[in-house]
Design a protein around this motif. Structure first.
Motif, PDB file in Angstrom:
ATOM      1  N   ILE A   8       0.510  -1.081   0.261  1.00 12.97           N
ATOM      2  CA  ILE A   8      -0.047   0.000  -0.141  1.00 12.97           C
ATOM      3  C   ILE A   8       0.935   1.513   0.508  1.00 12.97           C
ATOM      4  O   ILE A   8       1.722   1.117   0.532  1.00 12.97           O
ATOM      5  N   PRO A   9       0.896   2.240  -1.291  1.00 13.79           N
ATOM      6  CA  PRO A   9       1.333   3.052  -0.921  1.00 13.79           C
ATOM      7  C   PRO A   9       1.342   3.986  -0.101  1.00 13.79           C
ATOM      8  O   PRO A   9       0.493   4.531   0.177  1.00 13.79           O
ATOM      9  N   PRO A  10       2.031   5.213   0.235  1.00 15.86           N
ATOM     10  CA  PRO A  10       2.428   6.209   1.455  1.00 15.86           C
ATOM     11  C   PRO A  10       1.431   7.272   1.056  1.00 15.86           C
ATOM     12  O   PRO A  10       0.793   7.177  -0.667  1.00 15.86           O
ATOM     13  N   PRO A  11       0.948   8.345   1.925  1.00 12.73           N
ATOM     14  CA  PRO A  11      -0.894   8.882   1.588  1.00 12.73           C
ATOM     15  C   PRO A  11      -0.193   9.747   0.569  1.00 12.73           C
ATOM     16  O   PRO A  11      -1.001   9.772  -0.742  1.00 12.73           O
ATOM     17  N   GLU A  12       1.084  10.329   0.516  1.00 19.90           N
ATOM     18  CA  GLU A  12       1.751  11.061  -0.741  1.00 19.90           C
ATOM     19  C   GLU A  12       1.907  10.729  -2.013  1.00 19.90           C
ATOM     20  O   GLU A  12       1.554  11.078  -3.286  1.00 19.90           O
ATOM     21  N   LEU A  13       2.254   9.407  -1.706  1.00 19.77           N
ATOM     22  CA  LEU A  13       2.424   9.445  -4.064  1.00 19.77           C
ATOM     23  C   LEU A  13       1.141   8.386  -3.726  1.00 19.77           C
ATOM     24  O   LEU A  13       0.147   8.163  -4.976  1.00 19.77           O
ATOM     25  N   ARG A  14       0.344   7.911  -3.225  1.00 23.03           N
ATOM     26  CA  ARG A  14      -1.402   7.953  -3.021  1.00 23.03           C
ATOM     27  C   ARG A  14      -1.881   8.770  -3.989  1.00 23.03           C
ATOM     28  O   ARG A  14      -3.003   8.509  -5.146  1.00 23.03           O
ATOM     29  N   ARG A  15      -1.435   9.671  -3.608  1.00 21.64           N
ATOM     30  CA  ARG A  15      -1.883  11.618  -3.346  1.00 21.64           C
ATOM     31  C   ARG A  15      -1.758  11.400  -5.429  1.00 21.64           C
ATOM     32  O   ARG A  15      -1.895  12.254  -6.855  1.00 21.64           O
ATOM     33  N   ARG A  16      -0.142  11.357  -5.511  1.00 22.77           N
ATOM     34  CA  ARG A  16      -0.115  11.240  -6.932  1.00 22.77           C
ATOM     35  C   ARG A  16      -0.535  10.687  -7.770  1.00 22.77           C
ATOM     36  O   ARG A  16      -0.662  10.882  -8.908  1.00 22.77           O
ATOM     37  N   PHE A  17      -0.518   9.203  -7.454  1.00 20.08           N
ATOM     38  CA  PHE A  17      -0.935   7.713  -7.989  1.00 20.08           C
ATOM     39  C   PHE A  17      -2.445   8.485  -8.724  1.00 20.08           C
ATOM     40  O   PHE A  17      -2.837   8.736  -9.699  1.00 20.08           O
ATOM     41  N   LEU A  46      -5.926   1.863  -4.483  1.00 17.99           N
ATOM     42  CA  LEU A  46      -4.659   2.266  -5.220  1.00 17.99           C
ATOM     43  C   LEU A  46      -3.499   1.470  -4.897  1.00 17.99           C
ATOM     44  O   LEU A  46      -3.349   1.619  -3.364  1.00 17.99           O
ATOM     45  N   HIS A  47      -3.007  -0.365  -4.878  1.00 17.06           N
ATOM     46  CA  HIS A  47      -2.006  -0.770  -4.494  1.00 17.06           C
ATOM     47  C   HIS A  47      -1.584  -1.827  -5.514  1.00 17.06           C
ATOM     48  O   HIS A  47      -1.554  -1.725  -6.504  1.00 17.06           O
ATOM     49  N   LEU A  48      -0.218  -2.295  -5.104  1.00 16.79           N
ATOM     50  CA  LEU A  48       0.228  -2.826  -5.809  1.00 16.79           C
ATOM     51  C   LEU A  48      -0.301  -4.584  -5.508  1.00 16.79           C
ATOM     52  O   LEU A  48       0.304  -5.030  -4.393  1.00 16.79           O
ATOM     53  N   THR A  49      -0.564  -5.291  -6.270  1.00 14.78           N
ATOM     54  CA  THR A  49      -0.346  -6.892  -5.787  1.00 14.78           C
ATOM     55  C   THR A  49       0.309  -8.011  -5.951  1.00 14.78           C
ATOM     56  O   THR A  49       1.094  -7.604  -6.986  1.00 14.78           O
ATOM     57  N   LEU A  50       0.964  -8.006  -4.878  1.00 11.85           N
ATOM     58  CA  LEU A  50       1.736  -9.208  -5.014  1.00 11.85           C
ATOM     59  C   LEU A  50       1.030 -10.489  -5.177  1.00 11.85           C
ATOM     60  O   LEU A  50       1.662 -11.447  -5.422  1.00 11.85           O
ATOM     61  N   TRP A  56      -2.257   1.442 -16.676  1.00 10.13           N
ATOM     62  CA  TRP A  56      -1.136   0.972 -14.620  1.00 10.13           C
ATOM     63  C   TRP A  56      -0.252   1.898 -15.572  1.00 10.13           C
ATOM     64  O   TRP A  56       0.205   2.476 -16.241  1.00 10.13           O
ATOM     65  N   ILE A  57       0.234   2.165 -14.536  1.00 13.12           N
ATOM     66  CA  ILE A  57       2.238   3.293 -14.254  1.00 13.12           C
ATOM     67  C   ILE A  57       2.943   1.756 -13.541  1.00 13.12           C
ATOM     68  O   ILE A  57       1.909   0.657 -12.261  1.00 13.12           O
ATOM     69  N   GLY A  58       3.756   1.623 -13.838  1.00 14.19           N
ATOM     70  CA  GLY A  58       4.637   0.521 -13.080  1.00 14.19           C
ATOM     71  C   GLY A  58       6.151   0.371 -13.211  1.00 14.19           C
ATOM     72  O   GLY A  58       7.181   1.762 -14.020  1.00 14.19           O
ATOM     73  N   GLY A  59       6.859  -0.150 -13.223  1.00 16.48           N
ATOM     74  CA  GLY A  59       8.468  -0.467 -13.915  1.00 16.48           C
ATOM     75  C   GLY A  59       9.638  -1.304 -13.792  1.00 16.48           C
ATOM     76  O   GLY A  59       8.641  -2.348 -13.744  1.00 16.48           O
ATOM     77  N   ALA A  60      10.157  -1.719 -13.999  1.00 21.07           N
ATOM     78  CA  ALA A  60      11.241  -2.702 -14.299  1.00 21.07           C
ATOM     79  C   ALA A  60      10.808  -3.729 -12.794  1.00 21.07           C
ATOM     80  O   ALA A  60      10.809  -2.665 -11.632  1.00 21.07           O
TER      81      ALA A  60
END
Length: 169
Positions: free
Chosen positions: A8-17, A38-42, A85-89
């Motif tokens: 789960i992203p921290p609040p500031e990053l979640r707002r940016r997402f 908004l989250h990253l499913t593991l 989606w957004i993501g990265g390597a």
């Protein structure tokens, strides 16, 4: 109970997402994922009985994750479900974490998905493919140290996600 493990992203990053989801929505349409979701499913665990959810909460609550950092620097689209989606390597620590969790879950008798891990944050569902030139560049860093066991409950407004347990920090 429909369950999954997530970062789960921290609040500031979640707002940016959420801001990026708004931008993508204006270009691609579809249904925007609520900021709170908004989250990253593991690992997706599917339907589990209540006693299994309690076992999983105890298991995760006793776990300490190795802290890591993930660079999100690209947009993506899964055509069949229309996911933007957004993501990265896949940073090696993140990949090891997902693989380790999936192996542990299989040891507990749970067939966790995904097998092929494409780390991403779903911003839109049922959306059109974005044109590369229409969306802004993404360059965000996410430091993580805890995972959550999440209950997914359907509502008329979409799914509501509730953390049931957290790994130790």
């Amino acid at each position: 109970m429909r369950l999954f493990l997530a970062l789960i992203p921290p609040p500031e990053l979640r707002r940016r997402f959420g801001e990026l989801a708004d931008t993508a929505h204006s270009h691609c349409g579809g249904r925007r994922v609520a900021d709170d979701n908004l989250h990253l499913t593991l690992a997706f665990l599917g339907e589990q009985p209540k006693h299994r959810a309690e076992e999983l909460a105890d298991w995760l609550g006793g776990m300490r994750l190795a802290p890591g950092q993930w660079r999100l620097d690209r947009w993506g689209h899964f055509a069949e479900p229309g996911i933007v989606w957004i993501g990265g390597a896949p940073e090696s620590g993140l990949t090891r974490l997902q693989h380790s969790l999936r192996e542990d879950l299989e040891g507990l008798g749970i067939d966790a998905r995904p097998r092929r891990f494409t780390p991403h944050i779903t911003l839109l569902r049922r959306a059109e493919h974005p044109s590369g030139a229409s969306l802004p560049e993404v360059a965000l860093d996410w430091s993580y140290s805890r995972a959550a066991l999440i209950l997914s409950e359907p509502t008329h407004q979409g799914s509501r996600y509730t953390p049931l347990a957290w790994s130790r920090a």
